[in-house]
Design an enzyme around this catalytic site. Structure first.
Site, PDB file in Angstrom:
ATOM      1  N   LEU A   1       0.844  -1.203   0.000  1.00  0.00           N
ATOM      2  CA  LEU A   1       0.000   0.000   0.000  1.00  0.00           C
ATOM      3  C   LEU A   1       0.877   1.250   0.000  1.00  0.00           C
ATOM      4  O   LEU A   1       0.550   2.253  -0.642  1.00  0.00           O
ATOM      5  CB  LEU A   1      -0.927   0.011   1.214  1.00  0.00           C
ATOM      6  CG  LEU A   1      -1.826   1.253   1.272  1.00  0.00           C
ATOM      7  CD1 LEU A   1      -2.864   1.228   0.164  1.00  0.00           C
ATOM      8  CD2 LEU A   1      -2.502   1.376   2.631  1.00  0.00           C
ATOM      9  N   TYR A   2       2.005   1.195   0.727  1.00  0.00           N
ATOM     10  CA  TYR A   2       2.929   2.335   0.706  1.00  0.00           C
ATOM     11  C   TYR A   2       3.324   2.675  -0.728  1.00  0.00           C
ATOM     12  O   TYR A   2       3.249   3.827  -1.158  1.00  0.00           O
ATOM     13  CB  TYR A   2       4.170   2.014   1.535  1.00  0.00           C
ATOM     14  CG  TYR A   2       5.290   3.010   1.359  1.00  0.00           C
ATOM     15  CD1 TYR A   2       5.144   4.326   1.791  1.00  0.00           C
ATOM     16  CD2 TYR A   2       6.492   2.648   0.754  1.00  0.00           C
ATOM     17  CE1 TYR A   2       6.170   5.255   1.618  1.00  0.00           C
ATOM     18  CE2 TYR A   2       7.518   3.570   0.584  1.00  0.00           C
ATOM     19  CZ  TYR A   2       7.353   4.866   1.018  1.00  0.00           C
ATOM     20  OH  TYR A   2       8.361   5.782   0.845  1.00  0.00           O
ATOM     21  N   ALA A   3       3.735   1.644  -1.483  1.00  0.00           N
ATOM     22  CA  ALA A   3       4.125   1.859  -2.880  1.00  0.00           C
ATOM     23  C   ALA A   3       2.965   2.434  -3.684  1.00  0.00           C
ATOM     24  O   ALA A   3       3.138   3.339  -4.506  1.00  0.00           O
ATOM     25  CB  ALA A   3       4.591   0.541  -3.493  1.00  0.00           C
TER      26      ALA A   3
ATOM     27  N   THR B   1       0.528   4.304  -2.633  1.00  0.00           N
ATOM     28  CA  THR B   1       0.276   5.725  -2.328  1.00  0.00           C
ATOM     29  C   THR B   1       1.330   6.613  -2.989  1.00  0.00           C
ATOM     30  O   THR B   1       1.025   7.735  -3.401  1.00  0.00           O
ATOM     31  CB  THR B   1       0.253   6.005  -0.809  1.00  0.00           C
ATOM     32  OG1 THR B   1       1.521   5.684  -0.215  1.00  0.00           O
ATOM     33  CG2 THR B   1      -0.854   5.238  -0.116  1.00  0.00           C
ATOM     34  N   LYS B   2       2.560   6.119  -3.108  1.00  0.00           N
ATOM     35  CA  LYS B   2       3.597   6.912  -3.779  1.00  0.00           C
ATOM     36  C   LYS B   2       3.336   6.965  -5.288  1.00  0.00           C
ATOM     37  O   LYS B   2       3.549   7.994  -5.938  1.00  0.00           O
ATOM     38  CB  LYS B   2       4.987   6.345  -3.482  1.00  0.00           C
ATOM     39  CG  LYS B   2       5.458   6.642  -2.057  1.00  0.00           C
ATOM     40  CD  LYS B   2       5.554   8.144  -1.810  1.00  0.00           C
ATOM     41  CE  LYS B   2       6.220   8.479  -0.494  1.00  0.00           C
ATOM     42  NZ  LYS B   2       6.325   9.933  -0.287  1.00  0.00           N
TER      43      LYS B   2
END
Length: 262
Positions: A72-74, A76-77
């Site tokens: 999910l981090y990826a 959002t980026k």
């Protein structure tokens, strides 16, 4: 220069909303302020090497596909890259996105492996070393903070002007994305060996198969675009950078042999 974010791959599974709040809603709030400012600023912001996700072509290049995020981090980026593109297109904001590759060094993030490894090694606690498919060692393109800073400053110095005013675009503005890495991936066991040497303590290693938590098996930056456009030239190898980190860590935490670091 916008570097604020909720970082980290694994924590995204525990608290997904914090990533959406910071990395998407926070970014849009900033861009809204920038688009309405007069004169509009140029924006340089931190994307991430994680946008390359499950891409297997190496080294990772800015022209590669980035539509297979592994966390999910990826995601959002990657969303941030699409959102900044929209503001560039509609409002004439000059945008530079920087895909950082595993930044480390003094004052770094305590949740990152090199940091927690150092703490556990000094405390005599075991460290967990993840392995990929077929017991392959994980590898990262570790990039020392001083090199990243040079790339950030180079991005600001070359960013070009925004072309809008009061939220209206007058013409095309620069939209750029750069990899900022070190170009020499190092395996995690090698990282541990370097830490052992600098700390003069042997690590107790537990090897564990990598869980499906969003980590990728390797990262490797192609930095030719940043070299050409920004004059970006990383100069710190991992052994040198970790030596500086360990020196800082021992002085900051006031470590004495045989006592807890914290």
């Amino acid at each position: 220069m916008h570097l604020a974010a909720q970082a980290g791959v694994r924590y995204a599974m525990e608290n997904p909303h914090s990533y959406v709040h910071s990395n998407i809603a926070g970014l849009v709030t900033l861009l809204e302020a920038c688009k309405s400012a007069n004169p509009q600023p140029s924006v340089v912001w931190a994307s991430s090497s994680s946008v390359y996700g499950l891409n297997e072509k190496v080294p990772f290049s800015e022209t590669d596909r980035t539509d297979q995020p592994a966390s999910l981090y990826a995601a959002t980026k990657k969303a941030g890259e699409e959102i900044t593109h929209t503001y560039n297109h509609i409002y004439g904001l000059s945008i530079t996105g920087l895909r950082f590759f595993t930044v480390y060094g003094p004052w770094g993030r305590p949740d990152m492996a090199y940091f927690s490894f150092t703490r556990n090694i000094l405390q005599g606690k075991p460290i967990t070393v993840y392995r990929g498919k077929d017991r392959a060692d994980l590898a990262r393109d570790f990039t020392f903070i001083d090199d990243i800073v040079k790339g950030c400053v180079g991005s600001l110095d070359t960013s070009g002007k925004s072309t809008g005013s009061g939220g209206k675009k007058r013409g095309p503005a620069p939209y750029r994305i750069f990899n900022l890495g070190n170009t020499s991936p190092v395996t995690v066991p090698t990282l541990v060996s370097i830490l052992e040497r600098h700390l003069k303590v042997k690590a107790k290693r537990n090897f564990v198969d990598m869980p499906g938590n969003g980590d990728v098996p390797f990262t490797h930056a192609n930095i030719s675009l940043a070299q050409r456009e920004l004059g970006y030239k990383p100069t710190t190898d991992l052994a040198t950078g970790l030596k500086k980190f360990v020196k800082w860590y021992l002085s900051y935490y006031g470590y004495n042999h045989g006592k807890d670091v914290n």
